[in-house]
Design a protein around this motif. Structure first.
Motif, mmCIF file in Angstrom:
data_model
loop_
_atom_site.group_PDB
_atom_site.id
_atom_site.type_symbol
_atom_site.label_atom_id
_atom_site.label_comp_id
_atom_site.label_asym_id
_atom_site.label_seq_id
_atom_site.Cartn_x
_atom_site.Cartn_y
_atom_site.Cartn_z
ATOM 1 N N GLU A 223 -68.678 -24.237 -32.797
ATOM 2 C CA GLU A 223 -68.595 -23.034 -31.961
ATOM 3 C C GLU A 223 -67.350 -23.016 -31.084
ATOM 4 O OE1 GLU A 223 -70.653 -20.495 -32.220
ATOM 5 O OE2 GLU A 223 -71.705 -21.573 -33.824
ATOM 6 N N TRP A 224 -66.320 -23.723 -31.511
ATOM 7 C CA TRP A 224 -65.059 -23.755 -30.772
ATOM 8 C C TRP A 224 -63.927 -23.370 -31.716
ATOM 9 C CZ3 TRP A 224 -64.947 -25.172 -25.518
ATOM 10 C CH2 TRP A 224 -66.165 -25.621 -25.012
ATOM 11 N N ARG A 225 -62.841 -22.849 -31.165
ATOM 12 C CA ARG A 225 -61.741 -22.357 -31.984
ATOM 13 C C ARG A 225 -60.398 -22.740 -31.364
ATOM 14 N NH1 ARG A 225 -59.092 -17.852 -29.944
ATOM 15 N NH2 ARG A 225 -60.053 -16.924 -28.089
ATOM 16 N N VAL A 226 -59.367 -22.723 -32.192
ATOM 17 C CA VAL A 226 -58.009 -22.988 -31.729
ATOM 18 C C VAL A 226 -57.426 -21.707 -31.150
ATOM 19 C CG1 VAL A 226 -55.705 -23.782 -32.369
ATOM 20 C CG2 VAL A 226 -57.712 -24.756 -33.490
ATOM 21 N N CYS A 227 -56.850 -21.823 -29.970
ATOM 22 C CA CYS A 227 -56.288 -20.676 -29.258
ATOM 23 C C CYS A 227 -54.765 -20.797 -29.229
ATOM 24 C CB CYS A 227 -56.842 -20.622 -27.838
ATOM 25 S SG CYS A 227 -56.139 -19.324 -26.818
ATOM 26 N N SER A 228 -54.069 -19.692 -29.428
ATOM 27 C CA SER A 228 -52.598 -19.705 -29.478
ATOM 28 C C SER A 228 -51.973 -18.765 -28.451
ATOM 29 C CB SER A 228 -52.118 -19.333 -30.881
ATOM 30 O OG SER A 228 -52.586 -18.041 -31.249
#
Length: 753
Positions: A223-228
């Motif tokens: 439930e986590w994602r890479v943020c840019s």
């Protein structure tokens, strides 16, 4: 009477013609003393006929040679050999007597004829000709040089050059920029850009989304994602360009909330527990009017990322831990005890001096805080937010310790390096500003208590710490990734270096150990007791580990009194300090007078009641008797503390040989059974034993005796690295008493003894 024939001479000379010999002898016997230079390194100043002080009581063993200052190091070049046989690793960037300028903490010049001394700073003048130079190093060395036979002006110029180049005013003046520009972007046209083109570098740099994606998958953080949103560092200058956030938080919300946090450091994901709880770090919310709203939104998104929607616990580290200033003061006292004070004077009061420094007390404080966080993540199965004003110091320590205790991957060599890269380098710890005044040695305590759980050794940790003073690697050179990119772009522009598609110069990371040591010397990093490799297997996202049975379990506290086993205190036992930060656990709960155990204490007591799983969670022993000083790092230069053929290295030697013998026997069994691995030659079968520095052969099945060159300081040596001889008849410890760091500039500058 006399014959006209000349008389034949009877004298015969056996000496060769003088003129011929004089012409040939300089070419045969005299060899110029020159420093070995790296790409981009230049000689600034040098002085001949310099004497390096070796002995503590006399000049009998001193070495004669040339002292050279370059833009990278202080180099002493000599034809003489050290007075005793010794062993050390052969460094590929530094010579035996070299000191990186970044390792020099203070430069002290002395004129014992005029009775003057001065602490030299950058761009300062020196009004007297020095007869002695003392270098106080950040790795606890004290190196001394004498100029009795040297030219006075040359000696003065070298001293001024060392003081100037050891404290550059601008980061781009650090040698790493010249080295990278010449070595990787030279005129040869082969641009390696600081990274092994063959892909031999295994440690993730976390400077690209793919590294974070792999870490998310490794920990099961679904439930986590890479943020840019921080690409080109447009949101926060101290955060990495890519990091991990809750999947329920939109980029637009993160940009909106960033202005409410100190230096725009929005919350960062660190790690996920297999039960779904997450470890998060963040800076404080600087806008009090928005604090409740932002807090609720952040906590709500973290709760949604938990499979069981568990609550979120916030840990304010600045309320529970000593300040940075406290730790710095403790380090200064520790230097005074270990290095400055004469060992024979401090030996009787060693324990009381150590206690008064509060160093180990602070180590216990950090370990205890980490244990509390482990309890919340594992015992309560709740997520934790580590909060600090700027999220760049205390959070780095606690986040790293928690992952070392909970994640066996972080106790492997590559895993540990990726942990430092993620939680320190990319998270923006101020390595450039801190100058290593804030030591992070708490990991050494876990290594001492559970040696078989770590793939690396204390030699590796010491070498890693020393690498901070070699300004070639990007790892410890900058305050944050944005600063590295900005300075390297400016430097490349000023030197007309074509970067191509690269955004900036790419410095080599310290994790490429082949730049410093040979493969042979790198085997000193490998722990022969480590049982992690091959003991774990990942299936369907879960880690399956072996369990040690009670019958085969050997307590790490063998020899301790029963009342102190597993961190327990007996009924009549008391803590050594009234204000001690040690976690106090009571073994007998039937007595009504005893206070009730807290949930975290029950959690710790229950864990210590079982045999430890070296590939599972590890908790440290927190009583003062369980914590010890990192001797290899702090005492390696002290001659009085050196134990010939003694210390932990002797056990390391025998275990390494034994491990190598076992591998040889395994290979022989595989050959005997016909189960030889495809693709391996008979020579290749012995590749695994080469992981050990000390090897065994099939012809010598018994463990060999301890080599003569081994000592408790191995692979370092105190010879010539800690010269505490008194100045002008005054003991050095008295001369330095009360120093803020090493010496007090106010009391010594331009002062007459």
């Amino acid at each position: 009477m006399f014959s006209g024939k000349p008389v034949k001479p009877t004298f015969k000379s056996y000496l060769p013609p003088v003129q011929t010999e004089l012409k040939k002898s300089p070419q045969i016997t005299i060899k110029k003393l020159e420093a070995k230079l790296l790409p981009g390194e230049i000689v600034v100043n040098e002085v001949n006929f310099t004497r390096k002080c070796i002995g503590a009581d006399s000049s009998q063993d001193d070495l004669w040679g040339k002292l050279i200052c370059t833009n990278f190091k202080v180099s002493f070049v000599t034809h003489d050999s050290l007075p005793q046989q010794r062993f050390q690793c052969a460094h590929r960037l530094l010579g035996e007597h070299d000191i990186p300028l970044a390792c020099v903490e203070q430069v002290v010049t002395v004129n014992d004829i005029k009775g003057k001394q001065k602490v030299l700073g950058s761009n300062q003048k020196l009004k007297f000709n020095p007869t002695e130079l003392i270098l106080y190093c950040k790795d606890f060395r004290i190196v001394r040089f004498r100029f009795d036979e040297a030219g006075p002006e040359s000696a003065k110029k070298v001293c001024l050059a060392i003081a100037h180049y050891s404290h550059p005013a601008d980061p781009q003046l650090l040698f790493g920029f010249e080295y990278v520009g010449q070595h990787y972007y030279g005129s040869q046209g082969e641009r390696m850009n600081g990274v092994d083109p063959g892909g031999g570098l295994q440690t993730p740099m976390f400077d690209r989304p793919s590294d974070w994606d792999r870490e998310i998958k490794r920990t099961g953080a679904a439930e986590w994602r890479v943020c840019s949103i921080n690409e080109s560092y447009i949101v926060s200058p101290s955060l990495p360009e890519y990091f991990v956030v809750p999947a329920s938080l939109a980029d637009q919300d993160l940009k909106q909330y960033a202005c409410y946090f100190t230096t725009q450091r929005i919350p960062l994901w660190c790690w996920n527990h297999p039960n779904g709880s997450a470890l998060v770090r963040m800076a404080c919310i600087s806008d009090p009017l928005q604090q409740r709203k932002v807090d609720q939104r952040i906590c709500s998104s973290i709760t949604k990322s938990h499979p069981h929607r568990s609550d979120v616990v916030k840990a304010d580290l600045e309320k529970n831990l000593p300040t940075i200033q406290d730790v710095q003061a403790a380090l200064v006292k520790l230097k005074q005890i270990c290095v400055i004070d004469p060992f024979e004077e401090s030996e009787e009061k060693w324990l009381s001096s150590m206690e008064s420094s509060r160093w180990l007390e602070y180590v216990r404080a950090f370990l205890r805080q980490a244990v509390e966080v482990v309890y919340i993540l594992d015992g309560k199965q709740a997520s934790v937010i580590l909060q600090e004003e700027e999220d760049r110091d205390l959070n780095c320590v606690v986040a790293s310790l928690v992952q070392l205790m909970l994640d066996p991957h972080c106790r492997s060599l590559v895993g540990f390096q990726s942990l430092v890269q993620k939680e320190w380098v990319m998270a923006g710890h101020r390595f450039l500003d801190r100058c290593n005044h804030l030591k992070k040695n708490d990991k050494e305590e876990l290594l001492n208590q559970y040696p078989a759980a770590f793939e690396f050794t204390e030699t590796y940790l010491t070498m890693l710490s020393d690498s901070m003073w070699i300004p070639v690697f990007s790892t410890f050179l900058f305050n944050c990734p944005q600063e590295r990119a900005e300075h390297s772009r400016d430097f490349a522009r000023s030197k007309s270096i074509a970067l191509g598609q690269e955004k900036a110069l790419r410095f080599p990371p310290v994790w490429d150990w082949s730049q410093q040591f040979s493969l042979k010397d790198q085997t000193l990093f490998n722990n022969p007791l480590y049982v992690g490799k091959g003991a774990t297997s990942v299936q369907n996202g879960t880690v399956r580990t072996f369990k040690r049975t009670k019958k085969n379990y050997s307590s790490t506290l063998r020899g301790m009194p029963p009342s102190l086993r597993n961190g327990m205190l007996g009924v009549h036992d008391t803590l050594p300090r009234r204000s001690s930060l040690v976690l106090r656990l009571k073994p007998d709960f039937s007595q009504p007078r005893e206070p009730a155990e807290s949930p975290s204490e029950c959690f710790v007591r229950d864990w210590f009641s079982r045999p430890p799983d070296l590939q599972g969670m590890l908790l440290p022993q927190l009583l003062p008797t369980h914590l010890s000083l990192w001797r290899l790092y702090f005492l390696r230069w002290v001659p009085e503390a050196r134990i010939p053929q003694g210390g932990p290295i002797t056990a390391f030697h025998k275990l390494s040989v034994l491990t190598a013998e076992i591998e040889i026997l395994k290979n022989q069994l595989r050959q005997y059974k016909g189960g030889q691995t495809p693709g391996l030659t008979p020579g290749g079968l012995r590749a695994e034993p080469s992981r050990m520095y000390f090897k065994a052969t099939s012809s010598s099945p018994q463990v060999s005796s301890t080599p003569e060159y081994l000592s408790s300081s191995f692979p370092f040596s105190p010879v010539g690295n800690l010269c505490r001889r008194g100045i002008l008849g005054t003991p050095l410890s008295k001369f330095l008493n009360g120093a803020k760091i090493w010496l007090s500039t106010e009391t010594l500058a331009n002062e007459t003894i």
